[in-house]
Write a protein that holds these residues in place. Sequence first.
Motif, PDB file in Angstrom:
ATOM      1  N   PHE A 115       3.538  -3.401  12.585  1.00 15.56           N
ATOM      2  CA  PHE A 115       2.695  -1.799  12.310  1.00 15.56           C
ATOM      3  C   PHE A 115       3.418  -1.472  10.980  1.00 15.56           C
ATOM      4  CE2 PHE A 115       2.545  -2.596  16.823  1.00 15.56           C
ATOM      5  CZ  PHE A 115       1.426  -2.087  17.075  1.00 15.56           C
ATOM      6  N   ALA A 116       4.700  -1.544  10.837  1.00 18.41           N
ATOM      7  CA  ALA A 116       5.313  -0.822   9.569  1.00 18.41           C
ATOM      8  C   ALA A 116       4.830  -1.476   8.387  1.00 18.41           C
ATOM      9  CB  ALA A 116       6.936  -0.852   9.725  1.00 18.41           C
ATOM     10  N   ALA A 117       4.798  -2.879   8.219  1.00 22.59           N
ATOM     11  CA  ALA A 117       4.108  -3.555   7.053  1.00 22.59           C
ATOM     12  C   ALA A 117       2.870  -2.802   6.331  1.00 22.59           C
ATOM     13  CB  ALA A 117       4.146  -4.809   7.347  1.00 22.59           C
ATOM     14  N   TRP A 118       1.981  -2.362   7.477  1.00 20.54           N
ATOM     15  CA  TRP A 118       0.812  -2.016   6.843  1.00 20.54           C
ATOM     16  C   TRP A 118       1.017  -0.454   6.485  1.00 20.54           C
ATOM     17  CZ3 TRP A 118      -3.481  -4.764   6.003  1.00 20.54           C
ATOM     18  CH2 TRP A 118      -3.512  -5.890   6.746  1.00 20.54           C
ATOM     19  N   LEU A 119       1.923   0.176   6.986  1.00 14.72           N
ATOM     20  CA  LEU A 119       2.118   1.504   6.508  1.00 14.72           C
ATOM     21  C   LEU A 119       2.715   1.656   4.977  1.00 14.72           C
ATOM     22  CD1 LEU A 119       3.714   3.267   9.887  1.00 14.72           C
ATOM     23  CD2 LEU A 119       1.843   4.318   8.163  1.00 14.72           C
ATOM     24  N   LEU A 120       3.339   0.431   4.553  1.00 11.36           N
ATOM     25  CA  LEU A 120       3.985   0.463   3.329  1.00 11.36           C
ATOM     26  C   LEU A 120       2.721   0.414   2.216  1.00 11.36           C
ATOM     27  CD1 LEU A 120       6.541  -2.556   4.065  1.00 11.36           C
ATOM     28  CD2 LEU A 120       7.049  -0.137   3.424  1.00 11.36           C
ATOM     29  N   ALA A 121       1.637  -0.057   2.712  1.00  7.08           N
ATOM     30  CA  ALA A 121       0.528   0.053   1.790  1.00  7.08           C
ATOM     31  C   ALA A 121       0.106   1.352   1.221  1.00  7.08           C
ATOM     32  CB  ALA A 121      -0.729  -0.639   2.411  1.00  7.08           C
ATOM     33  N   ALA A 122       0.416   2.413   1.920  1.00  3.79           N
ATOM     34  CA  ALA A 122       0.230   3.712   1.478  1.00  3.79           C
ATOM     35  C   ALA A 122       1.108   4.089   0.176  1.00  3.79           C
ATOM     36  CB  ALA A 122       0.423   4.604   2.618  1.00  3.79           C
ATOM     37  N   ALA A 123       2.335   3.450   0.015  1.00  4.32           N
ATOM     38  CA  ALA A 123       2.929   3.661  -1.419  1.00  4.32           C
ATOM     39  C   ALA A 123       2.373   3.103  -2.325  1.00  4.32           C
ATOM     40  CB  ALA A 123       4.426   2.781  -1.116  1.00  4.32           C
ATOM     41  N   ALA A 124       1.067   2.445  -2.130  1.00  2.00           N
ATOM     42  CA  ALA A 124       0.380   2.144  -3.348  1.00  2.00           C
ATOM     43  C   ALA A 124      -0.085   3.459  -4.235  1.00  2.00           C
ATOM     44  CB  ALA A 124      -0.916   1.226  -2.970  1.00  2.00           C
ATOM     45  N   LEU A 125      -0.092   4.584  -3.622  1.00  2.00           N
ATOM     46  CA  LEU A 125      -0.540   5.885  -4.063  1.00  2.00           C
ATOM     47  C   LEU A 125       0.459   6.304  -4.953  1.00  2.00           C
ATOM     48  CD1 LEU A 125      -2.435   7.436  -1.120  1.00  2.00           C
ATOM     49  CD2 LEU A 125      -3.361   5.744  -2.767  1.00  2.00           C
ATOM     50  N   HIS A 126       1.621   5.896  -5.137  1.00  2.00           N
ATOM     51  CA  HIS A 126       2.555   6.173  -6.255  1.00  2.00           C
ATOM     52  C   HIS A 126       2.159   5.486  -7.490  1.00  2.00           C
ATOM     53  CE1 HIS A 126       5.601   7.948  -3.585  1.00  2.00           C
ATOM     54  NE2 HIS A 126       5.605   6.882  -2.949  1.00  2.00           N
ATOM     55  N   ARG A 127       2.163   6.380  -8.546  1.00  2.00           N
ATOM     56  CA  ARG A 127       1.887   5.882  -9.974  1.00  2.00           C
ATOM     57  C   ARG A 127       2.827   4.979 -10.456  1.00  2.00           C
ATOM     58  NH1 ARG A 127       0.671  10.604 -14.061  1.00  2.00           N
ATOM     59  NH2 ARG A 127      -0.756  10.981 -12.677  1.00  2.00           N
ATOM     60  N   PRO A 128       2.410   3.827 -10.646  1.00  2.00           N
ATOM     61  CA  PRO A 128       3.314   2.576 -11.225  1.00  2.00           C
ATOM     62  C   PRO A 128       4.127   2.963 -12.518  1.00  2.00           C
ATOM     63  CG  PRO A 128       1.262   1.805 -10.422  1.00  2.00           C
ATOM     64  CD  PRO A 128       0.998   3.256 -10.767  1.00  2.00           C
ATOM     65  N   PRO A 129       5.317   2.701 -12.926  1.00  2.00           N
ATOM     66  CA  PRO A 129       6.063   1.674 -12.059  1.00  2.00           C
ATOM     67  C   PRO A 129       6.665   2.363 -10.797  1.00  2.00           C
ATOM     68  CG  PRO A 129       7.181   2.342 -13.967  1.00  2.00           C
ATOM     69  CD  PRO A 129       5.849   3.287 -14.204  1.00  2.00           C
ATOM     70  N   ALA A 130       6.865   3.455 -10.547  1.00  2.00           N
ATOM     71  CA  ALA A 130       7.469   4.179  -9.450  1.00  2.00           C
ATOM     72  C   ALA A 130       8.750   3.556  -9.146  1.00  2.00           C
ATOM     73  CB  ALA A 130       6.633   4.129  -8.276  1.00  2.00           C
ATOM     74  N   ARG A 131       9.562   3.310 -10.257  1.00  2.00           N
ATOM     75  CA  ARG A 131      10.881   2.594 -10.068  1.00  2.00           C
ATOM     76  C   ARG A 131      11.981   3.382  -9.288  1.00  2.00           C
ATOM     77  NH1 ARG A 131       9.858   0.200 -15.307  1.00  2.00           N
ATOM     78  NH2 ARG A 131       9.681  -2.111 -14.843  1.00  2.00           N
ATOM     79  N   ALA A 132      11.884   4.637  -9.216  1.00  2.00           N
ATOM     80  CA  ALA A 132      12.641   5.421  -8.356  1.00  2.00           C
ATOM     81  C   ALA A 132      12.535   5.391  -6.982  1.00  2.00           C
ATOM     82  CB  ALA A 132      12.717   6.888  -8.968  1.00  2.00           C
TER      83      ALA A 132
END
Length: 458
Positions: free
Chosen positions: A420-437
């Motif tokens: 389940f957790a792996a799919w939740l990681l897709a939400a982090a796509a909403l960070h503006r790239p490169p989002a290195r922090a």
Amino acid sequence: MTRTETRRRPAAAEDAARRGRPRWAAVAVWAGAITAAFAVGWYLRRAGLATEDRLPPLHARARGWPPAWRLLPAAAVAAAAVVALPVLAARLPWRALPAAAWAAAAAWAVALAAADGWDALAAPLNAPTEYPAGLAQVRPDPLLWLQTFTERLGGYTTHVRGHPPLPTLVLWALEAAGPDGTGWAAAFIIAAGTSAVAAIAVTVRCVAGEDLARAAVPFLALAPAALWIATAMDAFFLAVGAWGTALLALAARRAGARALAAACAGGLLLGCLPYLSYGLLPLFAVPLAVLVLTRPRPHVLAALGAGLVVVPAAFTLLGFWWPDGVRATLETYLVSRGSAQRSYAYFVVANLAVLGLLTGPAVAHALPRALGALRGAIRARAASPPAAAAAPAVAALVGVLVLDVSGVTRGEVERIWVPFAAWLLAAAALHRPPARAWLAAQAATALAVQALIVSPWC
């Protein structure tokens, strides 16, 4: 600069700050929930009210001293990934990107596990409670073993009797194919589990577009959940569900025979889920969300349905009736001195804190925006790319909540939540790239957990 422009800048900054407050509040809740879960767990154990785990809410123990020098290779992989992954995600041709993400995820998972030595990669599978310990009962006659699986359930190892027969049969087939020892099984599980990064990226591209899929790749590859991909069998469950969903998404975007083949293959994989773990039924919320977003044609749905029934029909014909397996497993669960003895009131909350450990602070920060995008799409009855990227993540979260409230997952969820957790990681796509922090924060979370705890599965 005009007076109008001068007024607009402070207004825009204030608006941005107002939108950002819920996200930072979510990060504060994330950190507070994890801290509180461990603090309450420590108190309960000290009071003699939670003795099943040495470090609740994890089924783990604290390290006597963090092996800082052993973490240097993993820290080096993390640093290189934080620098390189956003660049690769932006510049690599799409055809090469899923494979590159898979390689990066595998390197990260192996580097974390190898902090305890190379033997640690296979060590989880050598435990007497794990699946390989039960293979001796399968080898003489696998068909008879399957036919009598429910009747003889009480005599099997912990993980064999806690799951349907398919995971054990997969490891038996791998052993029968030639490779000896649990090292090969560990390599298979890690390769399969980390391949889910590519599958989820493909799914996000199909439902939300290439830009958001590229933005998701670094977070999928450098996830804290990698701690439990090497080496828990649940990582294989993740791969089966992720590739089944990815094939479904591809089928909806293709035409002709290729669409039918992808839909049938996707259905075949998704049909395996209930026979890998009884707790994977809520994971069907993710492919259902993909179906709603992609709206495949009727003949694709027919091919999907044809694939879905293959595994259930085969197991039924070979002598394993799934409802009987559920009943027998529930009976052994209730009479055992394991999970059923754990506190429901504590773990129904603490389980969600463990989910936060697997997904990291970047997901906590992105989740309010994901929920807002999805809410807006429902009101407008039209899915924007951010809402489409958020939908599988929110569906996975709903699946977690259903399973959590059911009470059958009391502890040990650091491995159970992996699919389940792996799919939740897709939400982090909403960070503006490169989002290195945020990438660095994800890596730091995993390194801290690896340094401070010893788990049977990482």
